[in-house]
Design a protein around this motif. Structure first.
Motif, PDB file in Angstrom:
ATOM      1  N   ASP A  31       0.783  -1.336  -0.279  1.00  0.00           N
ATOM      2  CA  ASP A  31       0.116  -0.011   0.212  1.00  0.00           C
ATOM      3  C   ASP A  31       0.897   1.291  -0.102  1.00  0.00           C
ATOM      4  O   ASP A  31       0.714   2.292  -0.552  1.00  0.00           O
ATOM      5  CB  ASP A  31      -0.963  -0.226   1.178  1.00  0.00           C
ATOM      6  N   ILE A  34       2.726   1.918  -3.452  1.00  0.00           N
ATOM      7  CA  ILE A  34       1.719   1.294  -4.713  1.00  0.00           C
ATOM      8  C   ILE A  34       2.096   1.750  -5.969  1.00  0.00           C
ATOM      9  O   ILE A  34       2.034   0.955  -6.925  1.00  0.00           O
ATOM     10  CB  ILE A  34       0.270   1.655  -4.358  1.00  0.00           C
ATOM     11  N   PHE A  38       2.936  -1.682  -8.166  1.00  0.00           N
ATOM     12  CA  PHE A  38       1.870  -2.002  -9.157  1.00  0.00           C
ATOM     13  C   PHE A  38       2.689  -2.357 -10.584  1.00  0.00           C
ATOM     14  O   PHE A  38       2.147  -3.252 -11.062  1.00  0.00           O
ATOM     15  CB  PHE A  38       0.733  -1.211  -9.038  1.00  0.00           C
ATOM     16  N   PRO A  39       3.322  -1.346 -11.002  1.00  0.00           N
ATOM     17  CA  PRO A  39       3.667  -1.527 -12.376  1.00  0.00           C
ATOM     18  C   PRO A  39       5.076  -2.097 -12.438  1.00  0.00           C
ATOM     19  O   PRO A  39       5.764  -2.673 -13.359  1.00  0.00           O
ATOM     20  CB  PRO A  39       3.956  -0.078 -12.843  1.00  0.00           C
ATOM     21  N   PRO A  41       6.032  -5.785 -12.031  1.00  0.00           N
ATOM     22  CA  PRO A  41       5.932  -6.788 -12.704  1.00  0.00           C
ATOM     23  C   PRO A  41       6.087  -6.554 -14.344  1.00  0.00           C
ATOM     24  O   PRO A  41       6.809  -7.085 -14.948  1.00  0.00           O
ATOM     25  CB  PRO A  41       4.916  -7.589 -12.492  1.00  0.00           C
ATOM     26  N   ALA A  42       5.275  -5.610 -14.728  1.00  0.00           N
ATOM     27  CA  ALA A  42       5.243  -5.329 -16.285  1.00  0.00           C
ATOM     28  C   ALA A  42       6.589  -4.638 -16.436  1.00  0.00           C
ATOM     29  O   ALA A  42       7.061  -4.965 -17.387  1.00  0.00           O
ATOM     30  CB  ALA A  42       4.068  -4.370 -16.556  1.00  0.00           C
ATOM     31  N   TYR A 317      -3.095  10.461 -24.383  1.00  0.00           N
ATOM     32  CA  TYR A 317      -2.614  10.126 -23.002  1.00  0.00           C
ATOM     33  C   TYR A 317      -1.212  10.277 -22.940  1.00  0.00           C
ATOM     34  O   TYR A 317      -0.495  10.374 -23.982  1.00  0.00           O
ATOM     35  CB  TYR A 317      -2.863   8.752 -22.503  1.00  0.00           C
TER      36      TYR A 317
ATOM     37  N   ILE B  90      -0.806  -9.044 -13.953  1.00  0.00           N
ATOM     38  CA  ILE B  90       0.489  -8.217 -14.205  1.00  0.00           C
ATOM     39  C   ILE B  90       0.078  -6.622 -14.664  1.00  0.00           C
ATOM     40  O   ILE B  90       0.354  -5.681 -14.364  1.00  0.00           O
ATOM     41  CB  ILE B  90       1.438  -8.615 -15.189  1.00  0.00           C
ATOM     42  N   PRO B  93      -2.900  -3.865 -12.462  1.00  0.00           N
ATOM     43  CA  PRO B  93      -2.300  -2.850 -11.717  1.00  0.00           C
ATOM     44  C   PRO B  93      -1.559  -1.808 -12.318  1.00  0.00           C
ATOM     45  O   PRO B  93      -1.475  -0.485 -12.269  1.00  0.00           O
ATOM     46  CB  PRO B  93      -1.482  -3.656 -10.762  1.00  0.00           C
ATOM     47  N   ALA B  94      -0.887  -2.165 -13.180  1.00  0.00           N
ATOM     48  CA  ALA B  94       0.163  -1.415 -13.967  1.00  0.00           C
ATOM     49  C   ALA B  94      -0.466  -0.089 -14.768  1.00  0.00           C
ATOM     50  O   ALA B  94      -0.312   1.058 -14.463  1.00  0.00           O
ATOM     51  CB  ALA B  94       1.251  -1.993 -14.896  1.00  0.00           C
ATOM     52  N   TYR B  96      -3.790   0.495 -14.126  1.00  0.00           N
ATOM     53  CA  TYR B  96      -4.299   1.353 -13.268  1.00  0.00           C
ATOM     54  C   TYR B  96      -3.525   2.486 -12.944  1.00  0.00           C
ATOM     55  O   TYR B  96      -3.962   3.855 -12.725  1.00  0.00           O
ATOM     56  CB  TYR B  96      -4.655   0.687 -11.978  1.00  0.00           C
ATOM     57  N   ILE B  97      -2.172   2.234 -12.376  1.00  0.00           N
ATOM     58  CA  ILE B  97      -1.237   3.360 -11.777  1.00  0.00           C
ATOM     59  C   ILE B  97      -1.049   4.426 -13.097  1.00  0.00           C
ATOM     60  O   ILE B  97      -1.016   5.680 -12.906  1.00  0.00           O
ATOM     61  CB  ILE B  97       0.135   2.697 -11.392  1.00  0.00           C
ATOM     62  N   ARG B 101      -1.878   8.401 -13.237  1.00  0.00           N
ATOM     63  CA  ARG B 101      -0.834   9.309 -13.289  1.00  0.00           C
ATOM     64  C   ARG B 101      -0.223   9.427 -14.851  1.00  0.00           C
ATOM     65  O   ARG B 101       0.690   8.725 -15.101  1.00  0.00           O
ATOM     66  CB  ARG B 101       0.400   8.985 -12.562  1.00  0.00           C
ATOM     67  N   ILE B 150       0.735  -7.742 -22.617  1.00  0.00           N
ATOM     68  CA  ILE B 150       0.829  -6.823 -21.499  1.00  0.00           C
ATOM     69  C   ILE B 150       0.570  -5.268 -22.244  1.00  0.00           C
ATOM     70  O   ILE B 150      -0.126  -4.481 -21.778  1.00  0.00           O
ATOM     71  CB  ILE B 150       1.939  -6.951 -20.792  1.00  0.00           C
ATOM     72  N   ILE B 154      -2.667  -2.918 -21.165  1.00  0.00           N
ATOM     73  CA  ILE B 154      -2.226  -1.682 -20.507  1.00  0.00           C
ATOM     74  C   ILE B 154      -2.968  -0.547 -21.245  1.00  0.00           C
ATOM     75  O   ILE B 154      -3.743   0.188 -20.841  1.00  0.00           O
ATOM     76  CB  ILE B 154      -0.893  -1.528 -20.363  1.00  0.00           C
ATOM     77  N   TRP B 155      -2.990  -0.681 -22.518  1.00  0.00           N
ATOM     78  CA  TRP B 155      -3.324   0.400 -23.412  1.00  0.00           C
ATOM     79  C   TRP B 155      -4.803   0.544 -23.498  1.00  0.00           C
ATOM     80  O   TRP B 155      -5.431   1.448 -23.577  1.00  0.00           O
ATOM     81  CB  TRP B 155      -2.549   0.301 -24.829  1.00  0.00           C
ATOM     82  N   TYR B 179      -5.318   1.333   0.020  1.00  0.00           N
ATOM     83  CA  TYR B 179      -5.300   1.606  -1.563  1.00  0.00           C
ATOM     84  C   TYR B 179      -5.360   0.195  -2.281  1.00  0.00           C
ATOM     85  O   TYR B 179      -6.281   0.163  -3.271  1.00  0.00           O
ATOM     86  CB  TYR B 179      -4.028   2.047  -1.895  1.00  0.00           C
ATOM     87  N   THR B 180      -4.760  -0.664  -1.996  1.00  0.00           N
ATOM     88  CA  THR B 180      -4.648  -2.026  -2.409  1.00  0.00           C
ATOM     89  C   THR B 180      -6.386  -2.630  -2.650  1.00  0.00           C
ATOM     90  O   THR B 180      -6.660  -3.201  -3.423  1.00  0.00           O
ATOM     91  CB  THR B 180      -3.716  -3.039  -2.209  1.00  0.00           C
ATOM     92  N   PHE B 183      -8.372  -1.020  -4.813  1.00  0.00           N
ATOM     93  CA  PHE B 183      -8.141  -1.488  -6.222  1.00  0.00           C
ATOM     94  C   PHE B 183      -8.866  -2.794  -6.541  1.00  0.00           C
ATOM     95  O   PHE B 183      -9.542  -2.993  -7.341  1.00  0.00           O
ATOM     96  CB  PHE B 183      -6.724  -1.424  -6.389  1.00  0.00           C
TER      97      PHE B 183
END
Lengths: 317, 274
Positions: A31, A34, A38-39, A41-42, A317, B90, B93-94, B96-97, B101, B150, B154-155, B179-180, B183
């Motif tokens: 948390d 995060i 979160f990113p 692994p990718a 984006y 994988i 989450p990526a 989402y962040i 942002r 991936i 993501i896109w 937060y987690t 999500f």
């Protein structure tokens, strides 16, 4: 320090099982970080499977390395590139074939796809059935469909030559003749991707504003005029987009060519893609294949850079 | 008045005719391969082709009784399943962040991976995988499938995550949700449509992929497309079993996508939007 010790004592003394508390701790760590975790692994996959292999590719491209030899590589600077540009007679032809295949198939697809989209841009009975049937070429396994086309295009037993004979045309050798192999492959590519072209353009047509058309009808414009003066300019962003999408794909088509013609006959359909495969995994000239790979990457990079600059303003984006 | 009506009828007939012609063109290969798969060897090779014959399932029986086919079928199912699951774990989450942002430089990276000529990447992958013992394994195939899944996921998911209002998340945070936790419990259910879309498109992509297993697998992890290609290499004139194999490999993916047709069409429209 004391607080930390306290909290750990507290969590142990609690009745909850230690596993759950470890899980909770992990969750807290996750948390707090995060935005990095979160990113992660990718990111690691990008690093391990894109960035590192690229370095490896550049390194191998400057080596002489045949997979058959036991002592693998000798560093040869740019000898592989010199060989491609100057000595290898097929190299420039393979680049030309790659461009030819992509541009020819995309322009035919654009015309057929646009015609279909214009035709289906109305409400009629069975609309959903027609649309569903047109999805089939996109969905089906390309290898299976390439096999099917190669059976249909068999010069002796294929059904296409039989259909040709019904309408009074002579038999064609399709993928077995150096003159007809590229058109034959382009036909299969057009069959495969016209429905996609149609779907994207149809979505564009449905989103066009109605007002200009009403004004045109009041002004007494003919259908042809309406098409060239209103529809085409309004559709321009969609058209550019599908051309880009399909071109990028067209440069790297592999399955169809590999299955139907295998690059032959007499290398008449061996695009750069196929040539790299043959050099690496049939001729086992690994260093040379990597050099060709670098060249292909550079070509595609330049093209995508151009596209990116063109598209920059509407990239959201 | 009469000429006007006549003109409308002609337009109508022309429209129907054009519809039929284009459908026949796009559907003909499917009908043809299905017919071929039901023919006896003699019927399959007859010139001119026969359209009326006694159907037989002999070709299907022949294909399905091969150990290699069952092995490849099992491999295809395993690789597809684990690729799709790992992809969601994988990528979501990526994405989402990144959606929260907005990071512009990423778009070029993603664009580039969409353009990557796979054969070029397969050269170093082959060497690396041989070295690491990943050649001809499920893990190896899942990893390379992830490289195209991936970035695409993501896109595509960016749009879905951006549509989730931040206020919903803020409310959850105020209620003491981590937060987690927010999500997983709040955001993920809200982007279910996106997840189904990506799974449908992903199933198609992974099930159909040919070049990766062609280069990176031998017999052990060989998937269906490579095996089906083998039919052509072995005997290019044995149309019956070849057709049966082509039908068998295409059926699952067509069935799966048609079940989720709504999501598939939306996915294609989304792919065209940006």
């Amino acid at each position: 320090m004391i607080q930390q010790a306290d909290s750990s004592v507290y969590s142990v003394s609690k009745t909850s099982p230690p596993q759950a508390s470890a899980f909770n701790k992990l969750l807290t760590v996750l948390d707090r970080n995060i935005r990095f975790l979160f990113p992660l692994p990718a990111f690691l996959i990008a690093l391990g499977l894109f960035i590192y292999p690229l370095f490896e590719l550049f390194r191998i491209s400057m080596c002489r390395w045949e997979l058959t030899t036991t002592d693998p590589r000798t560093f040869v600077w740019f000898a592989n590139f010199v060989q491609a540009f100057i000595r290898d007679t097929h190299f420039w032809k393979s680049v030309w074939l790659m461009l030819y295949f992509a541009f020819a198939s995309v322009s035919v697809q654009l015309v057929t796809g646009f015609a279909l989209a214009l035709m289906l841009n109305r409400e009629f009975k069975g609309e959903s059935v027609v649309r569903m049937l047109l999805l089939f070429p996109i969905i089906a396994t390309p290898v299976a469909m390439s096999l099917t086309w190669s059976m249909m295009m068999n010069p002796f037993m294929g059904v296409l030559n039989y259909l040709f004979s019904l309408i009074g045309l002579g038999p064609s050798e399709w993928a077995a003749n150096t003159a007809t192999v590229m058109p034959a492959l382009i036909l299969v590519e057009v069959w495969h991707w016209t429905p996609f072209m149609m779907l994207v353009l149809l979505a564009g047509l449905k989103s066009l504003p109605k007002d200009p058309y009403e004004a045109a009808i009041i002004d007494g414009a003919s259908r042809v005029q309406v098409f060239f003066k209103i529809t085409l300019p309004l559709m321009q962003p969609y058209i550019v987009l599908v051309i880009i999408l399909r071109l990028i794909h067209g440069f790297r088509v592999f399955d169809k060519i590999f299955v139907i013609s295998g690059g032959g006959p007499n290398r008449a359909s061996e695009t750069l893609n196929l040539m790299i495969y043959h050099e690496a995994f049939a001729a086992l000239n690994y260093g040379y294949a990597s050099a060709l790979g670098v060249i292909m990457l550079v070509i595609i990079f330049i093209i995508s850079l151009g596209i990116f600059r063109y598209r920059e303003r509407d990239w959201s984006y | 008045m009469e000429t006007h009506r006549l003109k409308r009828i002609i337009v109508r007939v022309g429209f129907v005719a054009a519809c039929i012609v284009s459908i026949v063109f796009f559907i003909f290969p499917f009908c043809w391969v299905l017919l071929m798969s039901l023919k006896t060897p003699d019927a399959a090779q007859s010139i001119p082709p026969t359209f009326i014959f006694r159907p037989t399932f002999e070709n299907f029986r022949e294909v399905l009784s091969q150990g290699a086919f069952l092995n490849a079928l099992k491999n295809s199912i395993i690789v597809t399943f684990f690729t799709l699951v790992a992809n969601l774990i994988i990528s979501l989450p990526a994405s989402y962040i990144i959606a929260r942002r907005r990071q512009k430089w990423l778009s070029f990276g993603i664009l580039f991976t969409q353009m990557a000529p796979w054969i070029v990447f397969l050269l170093p992958w082959y060497i690396i995988f041989k070295k690491l013992g990943l050649y001809d394994t499920y893990i190896g195939l899942v990893l390379v499938n992830l490289t195209f899944m991936i970035p695409f996921t993501i896109w595509l998911m960016l749009g879905f995550f951006e549509d989730v209002p931040v206020e919903v998340e803020e409310a959850a945070w105020l209620d003491g949700c981590s937060y987690t936790g927010t999500f997983v419990r709040i955001v993920i259910p809200l982007v279910k449509g996106g997840i189904i879309t990506i799974t449908t498109l992903g199933f198609m992509g992974v099930w159909n992929v040919f070049i990766f297993p062609l280069v990176l697998s031998g017999y052990q992890a060989q998937t269906l497309p490579v095996l089906v290609y083998g039919f052509l290499v072995d005997d290019s004139l044995n149309f019956g079993p070849m057709s049966a194999a082509a039908v068998l490999i295409t059926l699952p993916v067509v069935a799966f996508v048609l079940l989720n047709q709504k999501y598939f069409q939306r996915g294609i429209a989304l792919g065209g939007r940006k």
